[in-house]
Design an enzyme around this catalytic site. Structure first.
Site, PDB file in Angstrom:
ATOM      1  N   LYS A   1      10.123  11.328   0.188  1.00  0.00           N
ATOM      2  CA  LYS A   1       9.434  10.780   1.369  1.00  0.00           C
ATOM      3  C   LYS A   1      10.326   9.766   2.084  1.00  0.00           C
ATOM      4  CE  LYS A   1       7.337   7.048   1.045  1.00  0.00           C
ATOM      5  NZ  LYS A   1       6.635   5.801   0.766  1.00  0.00           N
TER       6      LYS A   1
ATOM      7  N   THR B   1       6.921   0.271   1.719  1.00  0.00           N
ATOM      8  CA  THR B   1       7.936   1.032   2.450  1.00  0.00           C
ATOM      9  C   THR B   1       7.204   2.064   3.283  1.00  0.00           C
ATOM     10  OG1 THR B   1       9.512   0.767   0.646  1.00  0.00           O
ATOM     11  CG2 THR B   1       9.972   2.512   2.229  1.00  0.00           C
TER      12      THR B   1
ATOM     13  N   LYS C   1      15.649  -0.893   4.628  1.00  0.00           N
ATOM     14  CA  LYS C   1      15.109  -0.374   3.363  1.00  0.00           C
ATOM     15  C   LYS C   1      15.331   1.139   3.254  1.00  0.00           C
ATOM     16  CE  LYS C   1      12.148  -0.172  -0.227  1.00  0.00           C
ATOM     17  NZ  LYS C   1      12.728  -0.219  -1.563  1.00  0.00           N
TER      18      LYS C   1
ATOM     19  N   LEU D   1       0.819  -1.211   0.000  1.00  0.00           N
ATOM     20  CA  LEU D   1       0.000   0.000   0.000  1.00  0.00           C
ATOM     21  C   LEU D   1       0.853   1.261   0.000  1.00  0.00           C
ATOM     22  CD1 LEU D   1      -2.553  -1.480   2.491  1.00  0.00           C
ATOM     23  CD2 LEU D   1      -3.065  -0.811   0.133  1.00  0.00           C
ATOM     24  N   PRO D   2       0.281   2.372  -0.438  1.00  0.00           N
ATOM     25  CA  PRO D   2       1.122   3.548  -0.690  1.00  0.00           C
ATOM     26  C   PRO D   2       1.521   4.376   0.528  1.00  0.00           C
ATOM     27  CG  PRO D   2      -1.120   3.926  -1.477  1.00  0.00           C
ATOM     28  CD  PRO D   2      -1.062   2.521  -0.992  1.00  0.00           C
TER      29      PRO D   2
HETATM   30  N1  LIG Z   1       7.159   1.311  -7.175  1.00  0.00           N
HETATM   31  C1  LIG Z   1       8.331   0.794  -6.762  1.00  0.00           C
HETATM   32  O1  LIG Z   1       9.329   0.694  -7.509  1.00  0.00           O
HETATM   33  C2  LIG Z   1       8.465   0.279  -5.371  1.00  0.00           C
HETATM   34  C3  LIG Z   1       7.482   0.552  -4.423  1.00  0.00           C
HETATM   35  N2  LIG Z   1       7.629   0.119  -3.132  1.00  0.00           N
HETATM   36  C4  LIG Z   1       6.646   0.452  -2.109  1.00  0.00           C
HETATM   37  O2  LIG Z   1       5.516  -0.389  -2.293  1.00  0.00           O
HETATM   38  C5  LIG Z   1       4.354   0.291  -1.900  1.00  0.00           C
HETATM   39  C6  LIG Z   1       3.359   0.238  -3.030  1.00  0.00           C
HETATM   40  O3  LIG Z   1       3.963   0.861  -4.177  1.00  0.00           O
HETATM   41  P1  LIG Z   1       3.296   0.789  -5.619  1.00  0.00           P
HETATM   42  O4  LIG Z   1       2.852  -0.570  -5.910  1.00  0.00           O
HETATM   43  O5  LIG Z   1       4.256   1.489  -6.536  1.00  0.00           O
HETATM   44  O6  LIG Z   1       2.043   1.695  -5.356  1.00  0.00           O
HETATM   45  P2  LIG Z   1       0.715   1.772  -6.161  1.00  0.00           P
HETATM   46  O7  LIG Z   1       0.140   3.097  -5.807  1.00  0.00           O
HETATM   47  O8  LIG Z   1       0.906   1.427  -7.583  1.00  0.00           O
HETATM   48  O9  LIG Z   1      -0.098   0.587  -5.520  1.00  0.00           O
HETATM   49  C7  LIG Z   1      -0.850   0.654  -4.359  1.00  0.00           C
HETATM   50  C8  LIG Z   1      -2.231  -0.017  -4.624  1.00  0.00           C
HETATM   51  O10 LIG Z   1      -3.002   0.000  -3.409  1.00  0.00           O
HETATM   52  C9  LIG Z   1      -4.292   0.550  -3.711  1.00  0.00           C
HETATM   53  N3  LIG Z   1      -4.882   1.173  -2.534  1.00  0.00           N
HETATM   54  C10 LIG Z   1      -4.701   2.436  -2.058  1.00  0.00           C
HETATM   55  N4  LIG Z   1      -5.435   2.641  -0.938  1.00  0.00           N
HETATM   56  C11 LIG Z   1      -6.094   1.463  -0.691  1.00  0.00           C
HETATM   57  C12 LIG Z   1      -6.982   1.035   0.316  1.00  0.00           C
HETATM   58  N5  LIG Z   1      -7.363   1.851   1.310  1.00  0.00           N
HETATM   59  N6  LIG Z   1      -7.448  -0.233   0.273  1.00  0.00           N
HETATM   60  C13 LIG Z   1      -7.058  -1.044  -0.716  1.00  0.00           C
HETATM   61  N7  LIG Z   1      -6.253  -0.695  -1.732  1.00  0.00           N
HETATM   62  C14 LIG Z   1      -5.734   0.551  -1.709  1.00  0.00           C
HETATM   63  C15 LIG Z   1      -3.972   1.526  -4.769  1.00  0.00           C
HETATM   64  O11 LIG Z   1      -5.131   1.968  -5.408  1.00  0.00           O
HETATM   65  P3  LIG Z   1      -5.240   3.532  -5.768  1.00  0.00           P
HETATM   66  O12 LIG Z   1      -4.348   3.727  -6.947  1.00  0.00           O
HETATM   67  O13 LIG Z   1      -6.711   3.665  -5.990  1.00  0.00           O
HETATM   68  O14 LIG Z   1      -4.717   4.335  -4.552  1.00  0.00           O
HETATM   69  C16 LIG Z   1      -3.035   0.752  -5.669  1.00  0.00           C
HETATM   70  O15 LIG Z   1      -3.734  -0.093  -6.506  1.00  0.00           O
HETATM   71  C17 LIG Z   1       4.775   1.685  -1.505  1.00  0.00           C
HETATM   72  O16 LIG Z   1       4.955   1.747  -0.115  1.00  0.00           O
HETATM   73  C18 LIG Z   1       6.112   1.860  -2.161  1.00  0.00           C
HETATM   74  O17 LIG Z   1       6.955   2.765  -1.467  1.00  0.00           O
HETATM   75  C19 LIG Z   1       8.706  -0.623  -2.759  1.00  0.00           C
HETATM   76  C20 LIG Z   1       9.683  -0.981  -3.657  1.00  0.00           C
HETATM   77  C21 LIG Z   1       9.664  -0.533  -5.023  1.00  0.00           C
END
Ligand SMILES: NC(=O)C1=CN([C@@H]2O[C@H](COP(=O)(O)OP(=O)(O)OC[C@H]3O[C@@H](n4cnc5c(N)ncnc54)[C@H](OP(=O)(O)O)[C@@H]3O)[C@@H](O)[C@H]2O)C=CC1
Ligand SMILES: NC(=O)C1=CN([C@@H]2O[C@H](COP(=O)(O)OP(=O)(O)OC[C@H]3O[C@@H](n4cnc5c(N)ncnc54)[C@H](OP(=O)(O)O)[C@@H]3O)[C@@H](O)[C@H]2O)C=CC1
Ligand SMILES: NC(=O)C1=CN([C@@H]2O[C@H](COP(=O)(O)OP(=O)(O)OC[C@H]3O[C@@H](n4cnc5c(N)ncnc54)[C@H](OP(=O)(O)O)[C@@H]3O)[C@@H](O)[C@H]2O)C=CC1
Lengths: 301, 301, 301, 301
Positions: D243, D99, D174, D69-70
């Site tokens: 962040k 993260t 991390k 999750l974000p």
């Molecule tokens: N991208 C990268 O290269 C990397 C990312 N990360 C970490 O991983 C995490 C996720 O990143 P990433 O996959 O890029 O993020 P995304 O924003 O692509 O994915 C998060 C998903 O969670 C959904 N979501 C948000 N709020 C809720 C909720 N309340 N209930 C259910 N689903 C929800 C989002 O939907 P919606 O879009 O509607 O908010 C989205 O589909 C972050 O913490 C990031 O720092 C770690 C390593 C690498």
């Protein structure tokens, strides 16, 4: 009842709040006071003060209540908590003279506004001497009409600087000031350590800088009084300075202002805290530079 | 011939050296002058100056010769080069009022000593106004006996600060001062940019800082005069300030004094030079912070 | 005589130059050598080397002469001084494999050009192991035709990277590399000190970083080999690293490139030098961070 | 039911979570999924997934639930809020692969423990490619027994690194990694800008650094792929990197570890965010250096 003798509330009679309360008394005000520490309330002229049993009692007895408290969390609970100032029926204006940062100021102001109470964000600068002598710099942000009303009261503390009506903007001014105040300790230590290693008397070098374009509060006061004699007792702790500079850099980042200088100072204060403790005097930052340089910036015997 | 009317030599009648020469004339001295730029020698009272054809001629005509020159290399060649001051038979004391750093001061002093000539390392601070009004800060390092001798002459320029007999130590004091003077521009810009973004009037914020612990030469003079009005015309170039801070950090490193603060300021001046040119005013460093923050630190309309 | 067995000159058989000379011998070259230190020339196969009495004798005996020397000043005097390489009649190409900075490279190149001698600026990276195994990174700047000619010789040392014909540009690449190599020690120390204080095993944290986006030469080699075991013996001194980073930041400033990161690393190396001495291993920079943080970044017992 | 085919829960099928869910499906698991964004749940093989209507439904259907999750706030509410995972009766282990920093990890872990649910703090590194290919670095902190249990599941994502049982320590690893990953962009940009100004081809200079002691993830991947071609599309935003580095420096300060390097990088990211926006690619930090230096670090035509 004339404004000059209006009953006022004061909460937090610590190192700053204590002497500030006395100035209000000396000016003819009756003051309703509250402090969690009993000693803080000893020695006050019994006929001119009323000791309240809670912040709410202060709010019930005075239209204007002044707070001088150590942290944002305490400030919030004293004002808005159960038995807080806002629970009193008399209070119409709350003045905060602490350095608590703009974030909490904004949230308290919004909260009080709903209750029909005005919030005056009014951090001060000038230390103990300024608090006693009424020569503080008093920054103020609040609605303009409120400022007109409280200005005669604040005049007991020192020179007022009106910062506009955005809640927290006086806090921002204060944070910026405190960041610079810490920064010049670092920079002056670097310059003076170089001077000492080159054979200069650091007191002469301070005199030179103070007569030249490098003059600042560290070479004018902090080094002559607390570093050159090796006492490190200026009167402001590393922990508090670090807290202020940290709030400053965070607030700047929130506002979109990168602070490469401020961020470095913050880390040097973090290093000072790690090395000499949060209770050390913030002039101890000079000792970090001294240790690196292998030299002490001290008066000659 | 009394000391007060002794014939003196002056080389380099630029922005600083010109008014300084006039003060000597006004005090009753006859002055033998030299400059590569003919205009620098125009407008001088013909009965009170003699225009020499070379530095050597100045050294042949005066026991005490003062130099105010733009770079260490020029200073060296004017004093020690072919046809240099030291080739004159009258000269016994050479006073350097330029900011040339301790390294060249030491080497010139050693060189002149062999020839029986004393070297006085005497950088100044206080700008054009100080040069005209005789209110400069005059740092001095040289043997103590020599200081006693030249002090009445230097008194025409301003307040003297004796820095000891180690050649170059007055230069070290000057470099330290100039580093701090540049640093506070950066730090004040960071604080003020934050203030402006939070809704503060930057002139009020300068007033606050100047009444508080953050006061420094930038908030007292440079911002009110050259940044808030947007003129960027304080009168000292980015190129010169950068040269000074670079010399300062290098000298500190040579002496074993790490300068994390000074080094950052040096890079910010390098960035200012890259962005706005060496001829820009050194208050332009504030514009680097402004560009990052996306805000201008200007007086309200 | 085929190129592969051409007689070559080598001056400076130190820690790097010694093994490099051996590789040339092993490849079939006869080598005329010179070093001020007699021991450096002991143990060489007598039938495959000729020991010269001066750099000039080397220049008289070989068309291509390679230098591996500790400082720009020594390099200059060995090549251009009285009895220098350039005084020899045979020499047509001089290759410098030392890290001496672009300034001296340019001036030597210009000087040799007038004498009809080509200069190849060829700093190396890869340490003792690379020198012995012929796996160095060999940066080269010189006219393209000269590069074609010397490439088979340099192939004995490792992989070549042609940097163009501007004299000194290979030195710039080397300085940039060395600045980053020092910087990652600082940054990795900061990250690992945080990890240790949070309860992590620093070797596991290095493994994580090396499998992730933070990987760098410090977490891959320097920490596992010299910091975690507490030996601080990676093999490059603080003094040399500081010299390199100082040259790098100075050169960047000359080129108009502000280096806020590089400048900070330079000061941290200056602090390391002040605290642990110029002869300490440059991994000691981690100890400055350790002291501040009050924690050691060491393997668990 | 064998472990390899156990039904699992997955919440947050974003850029990372989407491909990670597919890997679990491909390994034979049935997965109960939830996302607020409907598109995130399209295209999944209907026979192998069950779409839940709330996090609580996921917690009611699976013993092990994974979240990607974000933000820390969203994570908290998804796990602990009304209708959160913890409200489900089946869930015994919650794995967080986001993260989110150590602070929230500790508080969620403590909260779940009271409910008899184990929390696995498991941030990942390796980007989209790693998520798809199962080659992520998977950091894990949780009780040792829990690690043994979840390791076969995490094995689908990549290489595991066990960081101990202190909740949040995997997050610390991390954050440290991400700080270094951002820092080397700044340092590499400084070195390469210098190189370009000195006439070097930046791709050659990257090759040199990668064959030498300066090698790092920026010169190995980010510059060749996203800076030299001028695309600035590496795939991680300035906002997210800022962040992470901000959380890193804050956490380090909380632990008593001054980070002069990390703090500088944080400010440069703040400057990048101010100048190019939070949605710009974090390789845009190189453009801040480019603007200062007045040069672009690009491939030659
Ligand atoms: N991208 C990268 O290269 C990397 C990312 N990360 C970490 O991983 C995490 C996720 O990143 P990433 O996959 O890029 O993020 P995304 O924003 O692509 O994915 C998060 C998903 O969670 C959904 N979501 C948000 N709020 C809720 C909720 N309340 N209930 C259910 N689903 C929800 C989002 O939907 P919606 O879009 O509607 O908010 C989205 O589909 C972050 O913490 C990031 O720092 C770690 C390593 C690498
Ligand atoms: N400006 C300021 O506010 C301050 C300056 N200083 C220092 O004082 C020194 C002088 O500064 P400033 O007066 O501003 O500089 P200027 O450039 O105005 O003055 C230098 C003068 O020396 C002349 N000159 C140059 N080379 C020679 C030579 N070979 N022989 C004789 N004369 C020569 C110059 O002529 P030309 O123009 O032809 O070169 C010029 O007239 C510098 O070191 C500066 O750092 C110190 C404090 C304040
Ligand atoms: N060590 C390393 O890992 C690396 C070093 N470098 C660079 O390579 C260069 C050499 O380094 P390194 O081999 O470690 O240095 P050393 O000091 O071990 O080697 C230099 C050799 O040259 C000799 N020498 C000194 N002055 C003279 C002279 N006037 N005439 C002839 N010989 C002389 C030295 O003798 P004496 O001891 O008597 O001075 C010594 O034997 C340096 O510029 C260094 O920065 C580059 C990459 C890696």
């Amino acid at each position: 009842m004339s404004l000059a003798t209006e009953t006022l509330g004061f909460i937090g009679l610590g190192r700053m709040g204590g002497p500030m309360t006395r100035r209000l008394i000396d000016a003819g005000h009756h003051v309703v006071v509250y402090d969690t520490r009993a000693e803080a309330l000893a020695d006050l002229p019994a006929d001119k003060v009323t000791i309240a049993a809670s912040p709410a009692e202060v709010g019930a007895a005075a239209r204007v209540v002044i707070c001088s408290l150590p942290s944002p969390a305490i400030l919030s609970s004293v004002i808005l908590g159960e038995d807080g100032v806002a629970a009193g029926s008399a209070v119409k204006i709350v003045i905060d003279v602490s350095t608590t940062g703009p974030t909490v100021a904004s949230s308290i102001a919004a909260n009080l506004k709903e209750k029909g109470i005005a919030f005056v964000d009014s951090p001060i600068s000038g230390g103990l001497a300024g608090a006693r002598g009424g020569t503080l710099a008093v920054m103020v942000s609040c609605p303009e009409a409120t400022f007109t009303e409280v200005d005669p009261i604040l005049a007991n503390f020192g020179r007022r600087f009106y910062c506009g009506d955005a809640p927290g903007s006086a806090q921002v001014a204060k944070l910026g000031n405190n960041m610079i105040a810490a920064a010049v300790i670092l920079l002056s230590a670097e310059a003076l350590a170089m001077g000492v290693k080159a054979g200069l008397d650091p007191r002469v070098m301070c005199d030179i800088i103070n007569a030249s374009s490098g003059r600042n509060s560290a070479t004018q006061e902090k080094f002559p009084r607390s570093v050159l004699p090796g006492t490190f007792d200026f009167g402001f702790t590393t922990g508090l300075s670090y807290k202020d500079v940290r709030m400053c850099v965070d607030e700047a980042e929130n506002l979109g202002v990168p602070m490469v200088g401020g961020a470095l100072v913050r880390q040097m204060l973090a290093a000072t805290k790690a090395r000499f403790g949060a209770d050390s005097d913030f002039t101890s930052m000079a000792r970090i530079v001294e240790e690196w340089a292998g030299v002490e910036i001290r008066d000659r015997a």
